[in-house]
Motif scaffolding. Structure first.
Motif, short mmCIF file in Angstrom:
data_model
loop_
_atom_site.label_atom_id
_atom_site.label_comp_id
_atom_site.label_asym_id
_atom_site.label_seq_id
_atom_site.Cartn_x
_atom_site.Cartn_y
_atom_site.Cartn_z
N ASN A 17 -80.29 -3.28 -26.94
CA ASN A 17 -79.74 -3.77 -27.98
C ASN A 17 -79.07 -2.83 -28.87
O ASN A 17 -78.42 -3.21 -29.94
N ILE A 18 -79.11 -1.57 -28.73
CA ILE A 18 -78.57 -0.62 -29.78
C ILE A 18 -77.29 -0.04 -28.96
O ILE A 18 -77.11 0.29 -27.67
N LYS A 19 -76.05 -0.52 -29.66
CA LYS A 19 -74.93 -0.27 -28.97
C LYS A 19 -74.46 1.40 -29.06
O LYS A 19 -75.01 2.10 -29.89
N SER A 20 -73.46 1.80 -28.66
CA SER A 20 -73.15 3.20 -28.74
C SER A 20 -72.68 3.79 -29.86
O SER A 20 -72.42 3.19 -30.70
N LYS A 21 -72.73 5.04 -29.69
CA LYS A 21 -72.18 6.05 -30.81
C LYS A 21 -70.95 5.71 -31.47
O LYS A 21 -70.07 4.84 -30.87
N ILE A 22 -70.86 5.80 -32.76
CA ILE A 22 -69.88 5.18 -33.48
C ILE A 22 -69.25 6.12 -34.54
O ILE A 22 -70.21 6.74 -34.98
N SER A 23 -68.02 6.27 -34.60
CA SER A 23 -67.42 7.37 -35.60
C SER A 23 -66.69 6.88 -36.56
O SER A 23 -65.91 5.72 -36.29
N PHE A 24 -66.71 7.32 -37.94
CA PHE A 24 -65.65 6.63 -38.96
C PHE A 24 -64.79 8.08 -39.40
O PHE A 24 -65.51 9.24 -39.51
N LYS A 25 -63.43 7.74 -39.41
CA LYS A 25 -62.67 8.94 -39.88
C LYS A 25 -62.18 8.58 -41.27
O LYS A 25 -62.00 7.31 -41.56
N HIS A 26 -61.87 9.36 -42.21
CA HIS A 26 -61.33 9.16 -43.31
C HIS A 26 -59.91 8.78 -43.13
O HIS A 26 -59.17 8.91 -42.19
N LYS A 27 -59.50 7.58 -44.04
CA LYS A 27 -58.31 7.02 -43.80
C LYS A 27 -57.01 7.79 -44.08
O LYS A 27 -55.98 7.43 -43.63
N ASP A 28 -57.26 8.98 -44.90
CA ASP A 28 -55.94 9.91 -45.06
C ASP A 28 -55.55 10.59 -43.72
O ASP A 28 -56.52 11.40 -43.11
N SER A 29 -54.47 10.25 -43.29
CA SER A 29 -54.07 10.74 -41.78
C SER A 29 -54.21 12.34 -41.87
O SER A 29 -54.19 12.86 -40.54
N LYS A 30 -53.76 12.96 -42.90
CA LYS A 30 -53.96 14.30 -43.01
C LYS A 30 -55.21 15.12 -42.94
O LYS A 30 -55.27 16.45 -42.53
N SER A 31 -56.12 14.40 -43.32
CA SER A 31 -57.35 15.20 -43.34
C SER A 31 -58.18 15.15 -41.73
O SER A 31 -57.67 13.72 -40.94
N ASN A 32 -59.02 15.76 -41.49
CA ASN A 32 -59.79 15.70 -40.13
C ASN A 32 -61.24 15.34 -40.65
O ASN A 32 -62.09 16.18 -39.81
N VAL A 33 -61.36 14.81 -41.41
CA VAL A 33 -62.74 14.29 -41.89
C VAL A 33 -63.34 13.14 -41.25
O VAL A 33 -62.66 12.19 -41.30
N TYR A 34 -64.50 13.29 -40.58
CA TYR A 34 -65.07 12.02 -39.98
C TYR A 34 -66.66 12.25 -39.82
O TYR A 34 -67.04 13.35 -40.17
#
Length: 138
Positions: A17-34
């Motif tokens: 019932n628990i699905k896989s890992k999920i990542s979220f990235k900052h919407k600013d395409s120049k940043s590498n923040v997730y």
């Protein structure tokens, strides 16, 4: 046991019932923040973002919670749109004898002090024997 072993153990108890890992990235395409969480699932119209904590790491969870709230604005997950108010950061502690109230106190302080939108819940894995037991605590 390692962190990866604890994640596998928890997933097996949750019978798929628990699905896989999920990542979220900052919407600013120049940043590498997730930021990522170990798993996710939907229940009663809410998106649960699951983090399996294998150490005594309230301070790391605090940073993760702040970063998640800073990056996550609204996202489509598996075809459904979830606003931050529809999300719950669900921490499952595996550290022996860990006092879950510590995490709850830290995250509650941050949520109130910083006016964060994403809710949270922290539970020790000893209190969750299977999927139905987890659902009953939500």
């Amino acid at each position: 046991m390692s962190a990866g072993d604890n994640e596998k153990n928890f997933r097996m108890r949750m019978t798929g019932n628990i699905k896989s890992k999920i990542s979220f990235k900052h919407k600013d395409s120049k940043s590498n923040v997730y930021i990522s969480v170990d798993g996710h699932f939907e229940y009663n119209g809410r998106l649960y973002l699951v983090e399996v904590d294998s150490g005594n790491e309230a301070k790391l969870l605090a940073g993760q919670y702040i970063l998640l709230n800073s990056i996550y604005k609204q996202d489509v997950i598996e075809g459904r749109m979830y606003a931050p108010k529809d999300c719950v950061f669900l921490v499952i502690h595996f550290y022996n004898d860990y006092n879950v109230e510590r995490t709850k106190n830290v995250l509650s302080f941050l949520k109130n002090k910083l006016n964060l939108e994403i809710s949270f819940l922290a539970i020790h894995q000893e209190n969750i024997k299977d999927w139905d037991c987890l659902i009953s605590q939500l």
